[in-house]
Motif scaffolding. Sequence first.
Motif, PDB file in Angstrom:
ATOM      1  N   MET A 100     -26.122 -37.553  78.721  1.00  0.00           N
ATOM      2  CA  MET A 100     -26.127 -36.979  80.075  1.00  0.00           C
ATOM      3  C   MET A 100     -26.500 -35.499  80.028  1.00  0.00           C
TER       4      MET A 100
ATOM      5  N   SER B 299     -14.472 -32.326  82.313  1.00  0.00           N
ATOM      6  CA  SER B 299     -14.443 -33.734  82.717  1.00  0.00           C
ATOM      7  C   SER B 299     -13.005 -34.188  82.849  1.00  0.00           C
TER       8      SER B 299
ATOM      9  N   GLU C 280     -22.645 -41.014  75.038  1.00  0.00           N
ATOM     10  CA  GLU C 280     -23.006 -41.033  76.463  1.00  0.00           C
ATOM     11  C   GLU C 280     -22.980 -39.630  77.050  1.00  0.00           C
ATOM     12  N   GLN C 281     -21.984 -38.862  76.645  1.00  0.00           N
ATOM     13  CA  GLN C 281     -21.850 -37.492  77.149  1.00  0.00           C
ATOM     14  C   GLN C 281     -23.053 -36.643  76.736  1.00  0.00           C
TER      15      GLN C 281
ATOM     16  N   SER D 128     -12.958 -39.770  83.399  1.00  0.00           N
ATOM     17  CA  SER D 128     -14.246 -39.907  82.721  1.00  0.00           C
ATOM     18  C   SER D 128     -14.046 -40.721  81.447  1.00  0.00           C
ATOM     19  N   HIS D 129     -14.772 -41.832  81.357  1.00  0.00           N
ATOM     20  CA  HIS D 129     -14.605 -42.711  80.199  1.00  0.00           C
ATOM     21  C   HIS D 129     -15.852 -42.705  79.314  1.00  0.00           C
ATOM     22  N   GLN D 130     -16.534 -41.581  79.278  1.00  0.00           N
ATOM     23  CA  GLN D 130     -17.748 -41.500  78.474  1.00  0.00           C
ATOM     24  C   GLN D 130     -17.379 -41.262  77.019  1.00  0.00           C
ATOM     25  N   ASP D 131     -18.095 -41.936  76.136  1.00  0.00           N
ATOM     26  CA  ASP D 131     -17.918 -41.604  74.733  1.00  0.00           C
ATOM     27  C   ASP D 131     -18.844 -40.422  74.417  1.00  0.00           C
TER      28      ASP D 131
ATOM     29  N   ASP E  51     -18.046 -35.632  87.298  1.00  0.00           N
ATOM     30  CA  ASP E  51     -16.760 -35.929  86.670  1.00  0.00           C
ATOM     31  C   ASP E  51     -15.915 -34.682  86.425  1.00  0.00           C
TER      32      ASP E  51
END
Length: 142
Positions: free
Chosen positions: A44, A30, A40-41, A34-37, A87
């Motif tokens: 997904m 990523s 969230e990751q 990519s601003h996923q914590d 991402d």
Amino acid sequence: MPVDEAQKILWELTELNFHFKILALDRCASGPSSHQDEHEQQAMVLRCFDVPSLIIADTQQANFGLQAHGWQERLPFLLALRALMRDWEGLKPTPLSLPDLASPSIYTEADALQLEGHITHFYTQAFYRLFGHAAVVPTRLP
């Protein structure tokens, strides 16, 4: 040990390995945009499988999800994997960058199989580029 039990154990180990290798690859591949914590990751990544947790590998589900025989059964999981890969850094094939069609029912078999080929190629190449060895891929039970 009976052969079928040994196959189930090996499948379970391979499946769990696949779950966590995708998670590790997603973390490494990523991009900085990519601003996923972490939650969230993982959510997904879970969408790529038909399980409530990455630590679950149910042999009753061995030939479902990404391992399903039919393209229509694999398609939702392929679309989830494509969304995860968007991402990732690297030169993506065009079908991975295109937006999803309005409904999975619009996809034809040829569309789905072409998308699957692009996903497989990008996944295995990204894995090799970042980890230096062949990727773990999903398997089916006989």
